[in-house]
Design a protein around this motif. Structure first.
Motif, mmCIF file in Angstrom:
data_model
loop_
_atom_site.group_PDB
_atom_site.id
_atom_site.type_symbol
_atom_site.label_atom_id
_atom_site.label_comp_id
_atom_site.label_asym_id
_atom_site.label_seq_id
_atom_site.Cartn_x
_atom_site.Cartn_y
_atom_site.Cartn_z
ATOM 1 N N MET A 33 0.721 -0.813 0.133
ATOM 2 C CA MET A 33 -0.047 0.053 -0.129
ATOM 3 C C MET A 33 0.939 1.190 -0.445
ATOM 4 O O MET A 33 2.221 1.105 0.215
ATOM 5 N N PRO A 34 0.326 2.380 -0.680
ATOM 6 C CA PRO A 34 1.329 3.491 -0.590
ATOM 7 C C PRO A 34 1.941 3.877 1.398
ATOM 8 O O PRO A 34 0.607 3.715 2.244
ATOM 9 N N VAL A 35 2.796 4.890 1.013
ATOM 10 C CA VAL A 35 3.406 4.877 2.646
ATOM 11 C C VAL A 35 2.217 6.049 3.273
ATOM 12 O O VAL A 35 1.775 4.938 4.449
ATOM 13 N N GLY A 65 -1.337 4.438 3.513
ATOM 14 C CA GLY A 65 -1.821 3.369 4.593
ATOM 15 C C GLY A 65 -1.183 3.487 5.717
ATOM 16 O O GLY A 65 -1.702 2.586 6.577
ATOM 17 N N ARG A 66 -0.713 4.603 6.390
ATOM 18 C CA ARG A 66 -0.439 4.114 7.538
ATOM 19 C C ARG A 66 -1.472 4.999 8.058
ATOM 20 O O ARG A 66 -1.203 4.815 9.131
ATOM 21 N N HIS A 67 -1.768 6.176 7.391
ATOM 22 C CA HIS A 67 -2.825 6.839 7.876
ATOM 23 C C HIS A 67 -4.183 6.073 7.436
ATOM 24 O O HIS A 67 -5.328 6.303 8.938
ATOM 25 N N ALA A 120 -4.321 0.816 7.857
ATOM 26 C CA ALA A 120 -3.416 0.065 7.949
ATOM 27 C C ALA A 120 -4.132 0.288 10.031
ATOM 28 O O ALA A 120 -4.963 -0.928 10.585
ATOM 29 N N LEU A 161 2.007 -6.314 6.695
ATOM 30 C CA LEU A 161 1.722 -5.427 5.696
ATOM 31 C C LEU A 161 2.876 -5.108 5.433
ATOM 32 O O LEU A 161 3.950 -4.690 6.004
ATOM 33 N N SER A 162 2.543 -4.040 4.138
ATOM 34 C CA SER A 162 3.820 -3.444 3.470
ATOM 35 C C SER A 162 3.476 -2.541 2.921
ATOM 36 O O SER A 162 2.596 -2.333 2.478
ATOM 37 N N PHE A 163 4.657 -1.480 3.470
ATOM 38 C CA PHE A 163 3.988 0.217 2.687
ATOM 39 C C PHE A 163 4.978 0.511 1.901
ATOM 40 O O PHE A 163 6.558 0.812 2.090
ATOM 41 N N ASN A 164 5.028 0.558 0.238
ATOM 42 C CA ASN A 164 5.454 1.659 -0.367
ATOM 43 C C ASN A 164 5.156 2.159 -2.013
ATOM 44 O O ASN A 164 4.061 1.650 -1.930
ATOM 45 N N ASP A 165 5.644 2.905 -2.084
ATOM 46 C CA ASP A 165 4.463 3.734 -3.253
ATOM 47 C C ASP A 165 5.500 3.370 -4.854
ATOM 48 O O ASP A 165 5.221 3.758 -5.517
#
Length: 202
Positions: free
Chosen positions: A1-3, A6-8, A11, A28-32
């Motif tokens: 998911m976009p960083v 995803g974080r805000h 997740a 979960l993986s955060f990556n643009d």
């Protein structure tokens, strides 16, 4: 998911599933970057904006995101508030730039869905959160997703302007590999996001 998205937004919703489903595990993986579901081994990815046609993938829109122009009270007191999009070029703007993509902020019309309006851009950043931070301290106007600046707006640290102008709106999609039967865990995640995300979009 976009960083940041995803974080805000993503997740926190998915993490609540751990309380409701004791046997569920989340990785979960955060990556643009655009990942390959098959090669990278993901059951589900979240992508923002229009999707390219791919017969191997399925997709569902799970939220609509809206962009907004905002600035700090101090900036607006000193420079005034733009009244229309045509005022933007005379204002300092804090611009998102990744590669060569800094062609201006989008304010669609029926005649021109991709109408762009570039501000002055002496400060360019490749991180949306840093743009929000710079706007809070008065560096200029910022064009950001509503969900990202919601808390700053509620606290009065940023003020939304040009709210009467047409906003750029785009979908967030859940994307998964096409198969005859959807995995129950994937369906659960998608349904949960589709139910929970709209209230967070601002």
């Amino acid at each position: 998911m976009p960083v940041l998205f995803g974080r805000h937004c993503i997740a926190p919703i998915l993490a609540r599933l751990l309380d409701e489903h004791p046997n569920l595990e989340l990785d979960l993986s955060f990556n643009d970057r655009i990942v390959d579901l098959l090669e990278d081994g993901f059951d589900l990815v979240i992508r923002n904006g229009p999707l390219k046609d791919n017969p191997d993938l399925m997709a569902r829109a799970i939220a609509r995101q809206r962009m907004t122009v905002c600035a700090s009270p101090a900036y607006l007191e000193k420079h005034g508030s733009p009244q229309t999009v045509f005022d933007i070029p005379r204002h300092e703007g804090i611009v998102y730039r990744r590669g060569d993509d800094d062609k201006g902020w989008i304010f669609p019309t029926a005649a021109d869905p991709g109408r762009r309006m570039p501000p002055k851009a002496r400060l360019r950043l490749d991180d949306l959160a840093s743009i929000s931070d710079a706007a809070v301290v008065g560096r200029g106007l910022a064009w950001l997703p509503c969900w990202l600046v919601r808390e700053e707006v509620l606290a009065g640290r940023l003020i939304q302007v040009l709210k009467q102008e047409p906003a750029n709106v785009f979908d967030a999609h859940a994307v998964w590999l096409r198969s005859p039967v959807m995995l129950p865990k994937v369906r659960l995640a998608i349904d949960t996001l589709a139910a929970g995300l709209p209230a967070m979009m601002g």
